[in-house]
Write an enzyme that holds these catalytic residues in place. Sequence first.
Site, PDB file in Angstrom:
ATOM      1  N   CYS A 103      -5.636   2.114  -4.330  1.00  0.00           N
ATOM      2  CA  CYS A 103      -5.139   2.717  -3.111  1.00  0.00           C
ATOM      3  C   CYS A 103      -6.089   3.852  -2.704  1.00  0.00           C
ATOM      4  CB  CYS A 103      -3.736   3.264  -3.377  1.00  0.00           C
ATOM      5  SG  CYS A 103      -2.932   3.820  -1.888  1.00  0.00           S
ATOM      6  N   CYS A 157       0.828  -1.210   0.000  1.00  0.00           N
ATOM      7  CA  CYS A 157       0.000   0.000   0.000  1.00  0.00           C
ATOM      8  C   CYS A 157       0.865   1.265   0.000  1.00  0.00           C
ATOM      9  CB  CYS A 157      -0.961   0.032   1.176  1.00  0.00           C
ATOM     10  SG  CYS A 157      -2.223   1.292   0.893  1.00  0.00           S
TER      11      CYS A 157
HETATM   12  P1  FAD Z   1      -0.797 -10.837   4.277  1.00  0.00           P
HETATM   13  O1  FAD Z   1      -2.239 -10.477   4.350  1.00  0.00           O
HETATM   14  O2  FAD Z   1       0.181  -9.976   4.982  1.00  0.00           O
HETATM   15  O3  FAD Z   1      -0.675 -12.339   4.767  1.00  0.00           O
HETATM   16  C1  FAD Z   1       0.524 -13.060   4.852  1.00  0.00           C
HETATM   17  C2  FAD Z   1       0.295 -14.192   5.838  1.00  0.00           C
HETATM   18  O4  FAD Z   1       1.395 -15.096   5.787  1.00  0.00           O
HETATM   19  C3  FAD Z   1       0.209 -13.693   7.290  1.00  0.00           C
HETATM   20  O5  FAD Z   1      -0.979 -14.156   7.884  1.00  0.00           O
HETATM   21  C4  FAD Z   1       1.452 -14.284   7.960  1.00  0.00           C
HETATM   22  O6  FAD Z   1       1.238 -14.630   9.316  1.00  0.00           O
HETATM   23  C5  FAD Z   1       1.685 -15.527   7.091  1.00  0.00           C
HETATM   24  N1  FAD Z   1       3.082 -15.980   7.123  1.00  0.00           N
HETATM   25  C6  FAD Z   1       4.219 -15.251   6.977  1.00  0.00           C
HETATM   26  N2  FAD Z   1       5.304 -16.051   7.063  1.00  0.00           N
HETATM   27  C7  FAD Z   1       4.838 -17.296   7.271  1.00  0.00           C
HETATM   28  C8  FAD Z   1       5.454 -18.581   7.423  1.00  0.00           C
HETATM   29  N3  FAD Z   1       6.779 -18.719   7.415  1.00  0.00           N
HETATM   30  N4  FAD Z   1       4.656 -19.666   7.568  1.00  0.00           N
HETATM   31  C9  FAD Z   1       3.282 -19.559   7.559  1.00  0.00           C
HETATM   32  N5  FAD Z   1       2.652 -18.375   7.429  1.00  0.00           N
HETATM   33  C10 FAD Z   1       3.419 -17.269   7.286  1.00  0.00           C
HETATM   34  N6  FAD Z   1      -4.484  -2.731   0.847  1.00  0.00           N
HETATM   35  C11 FAD Z   1      -5.557  -2.191   0.199  1.00  0.00           C
HETATM   36  O7  FAD Z   1      -6.074  -2.814  -0.718  1.00  0.00           O
HETATM   37  N7  FAD Z   1      -6.082  -0.985   0.535  1.00  0.00           N
HETATM   38  C12 FAD Z   1      -5.564  -0.262   1.556  1.00  0.00           C
HETATM   39  O8  FAD Z   1      -6.069   0.810   1.859  1.00  0.00           O
HETATM   40  C13 FAD Z   1      -4.442  -0.790   2.279  1.00  0.00           C
HETATM   41  N8  FAD Z   1      -3.895  -0.101   3.299  1.00  0.00           N
HETATM   42  C14 FAD Z   1      -2.896  -0.660   4.043  1.00  0.00           C
HETATM   43  C15 FAD Z   1      -2.392   0.042   5.120  1.00  0.00           C
HETATM   44  C16 FAD Z   1      -1.408  -0.509   5.923  1.00  0.00           C
HETATM   45  C17 FAD Z   1      -0.888   0.280   7.095  1.00  0.00           C
HETATM   46  C18 FAD Z   1      -0.912  -1.820   5.649  1.00  0.00           C
HETATM   47  C19 FAD Z   1       0.116  -2.441   6.543  1.00  0.00           C
HETATM   48  C20 FAD Z   1      -1.392  -2.507   4.546  1.00  0.00           C
HETATM   49  C21 FAD Z   1      -2.377  -1.949   3.727  1.00  0.00           C
HETATM   50  N9  FAD Z   1      -2.868  -2.606   2.594  1.00  0.00           N
HETATM   51  C22 FAD Z   1      -3.925  -2.059   1.888  1.00  0.00           C
HETATM   52  C23 FAD Z   1      -2.146  -3.786   2.056  1.00  0.00           C
HETATM   53  C24 FAD Z   1      -2.808  -5.128   2.331  1.00  0.00           C
HETATM   54  O9  FAD Z   1      -3.089  -5.296   3.688  1.00  0.00           O
HETATM   55  C25 FAD Z   1      -1.886  -6.232   1.835  1.00  0.00           C
HETATM   56  O10 FAD Z   1      -1.458  -5.965   0.516  1.00  0.00           O
HETATM   57  C26 FAD Z   1      -2.588  -7.582   1.854  1.00  0.00           C
HETATM   58  O11 FAD Z   1      -2.891  -7.937   3.173  1.00  0.00           O
HETATM   59  C27 FAD Z   1      -1.693  -8.651   1.201  1.00  0.00           C
HETATM   60  O12 FAD Z   1      -2.202  -9.932   1.395  1.00  0.00           O
HETATM   61  P2  FAD Z   1      -1.192 -11.189   1.461  1.00  0.00           P
HETATM   62  O13 FAD Z   1      -2.036 -12.389   1.664  1.00  0.00           O
HETATM   63  O14 FAD Z   1      -0.256 -11.149   0.328  1.00  0.00           O
HETATM   64  O15 FAD Z   1      -0.306 -10.903   2.758  1.00  0.00           O
END
Ligand code: FAD
Length: 438
Positions: free
Chosen positions: A367, A189
């Site tokens: 965003c 983000c």
């Molecule tokens: P995540 O949701 O981070 O999930 C990764 C998972 O993998 C976690 O649960 C973690 O525990 C697990 N994991 C990590 N390592 C291991 C391991 N070794 N073994 C097993 N599990 C593991 N997005 C938007 O669309 N709009 C917004 O307005 C927005 N604002 C944001 C604001 C902030 C402050 C932040 C921090 C993020 C924001 N985002 C926003 C971004 C969004 O939250 C992420 O892009 C999204 O969560 C990505 O999903 P993901 O599944 O790739 O990763």
Amino acid sequence: MAALQRFKQCHPAGNVISHLHTSSRASAKQHYKMLVLGGGSGGITMSARMKRMLGAENVAVVEPSETHYYQPLWTLAGAGAKTVSSSARSTASVMPSGVKWVKSKVQEIDPDTNTVRTDNGDEISYEYLIVALGLQLHYEKIKGLPEGFNHPKIGSNYSVETVEKTWKALQDFKEGNAVFTFPNTPVKCAGAPQKIMYLSDAYFRKSGKRAKANIIYNTSLPVIFGVKKYADALWEIVKERDLHVNLRTNLIEVRADKQEAVFENLDKPGETSVIEYEMLHVTPPMGPNLVVKSSPLADDVGWLDVDRDNLQHRRYPNVFGIGDCTNLPTSKTAAAVAAQSAILNRTISRVLQNEKPDKKYDGYTSCPLVTSYNTVMLAEFDYDGQPLETFPINQAKERQTMYYMKADVMPHLYWHGLLRGLWGGPGPYRTLLHLGMK
Ligand code: FAD
Ligand code: UQ1
């Protein structure tokens, strides 16, 4: 289900070999048809979709955390407009019923033997693998952090442990510099580092402290935002509100005891400057998930190496990726995860039927740029950085309706739509909404 029937015919040994899962055994053996690594936005979304495609008994998710967070709410929590607890639900409650939750950490992925090893020594084998491990935060790459967070006046919306410190620093602000940073790495983000600046400005105005605040945004990037249409509108806002933006300026050290932040000038190597702060918001450097990086699934940098059109791994055809852990050349957001989930669902269904993937991801990401406590500029764009807007209105304008959407509608869409595998991004609605304009 047709895909599953065909799959069973082709892979008679592909049934679940063992569901035995006792914590007392050191190295239990398990096998799943579809193994999902990570139970964040992408992992839970894909497990719900895979349950629908293959049946719950064929799907497992490896995720160590007891709590699932809706991270986009942390921007608002850092400014006191939402609570951190409202961004949290138990992992058990978001795990699709019947899907196996392996509550441990992935330690090693071996795609040559189709196995994954967890931190408690278990080995899990798979027919198909979806990697959704997110990215890694690197506060430790800034000298003085993370221990600097033990001091007041400093916060970070990027970690659940430090979001409330942002709100505390805002409330405690008396007079001086309020400094906001953007690191010299890709981030998730990319708008969030500056959203909290606009909210802080609005908070200072509301609480009568604005005249005593000098607001500074120090970003490593050469631009305020990567998409020109929104960047132009943001430059207007920072000028109008007297916010000072310094490009190519990277945070390298925090001396939290003295309330000093040290920055390097990325255009003049060796040149540094020190700013005394009354409030500091840190966006940490970020990088690839370390388990992905140390596996054969990584690209040269360490991101999961997937095809940008169909999200299939570029070298291991039974491996797929979604979200922040991948090298998809688009901005890393939950909105991108939504659009990717619909494409990936289609890709996997085709691969299971021995057909070539046929649906292409356009890089859609979004965003919602929060610019005050009641306005948002809804940036939406594609791989080429071209606006790809859902609504047939000028989205570079700050709007109250978009704030309402970000703060109140999106969380529902996330918990009840995306995580249940029912929301694949606004693409179809965009087409419909724009029909009337043609
Ligand atoms: P995540 O949701 O981070 O999930 C990764 C998972 O993998 C976690 O649960 C973690 O525990 C697990 N994991 C990590 N390592 C291991 C391991 N070794 N073994 C097993 N599990 C593991 N997005 C938007 O669309 N709009 C917004 O307005 C927005 N604002 C944001 C604001 C902030 C402050 C932040 C921090 C993020 C924001 N985002 C926003 C971004 C969004 O939250 C992420 O892009 C999204 O969560 C990505 O999903 P993901 O599944 O790739 O990763
Ligand atoms: C979106 O789909 C999504 O995922 C659920 C987000 O994550 C929180 C978003 O912030 C946005 C803006 C979208 C896109 C949805 C619409 C209705 C434009």
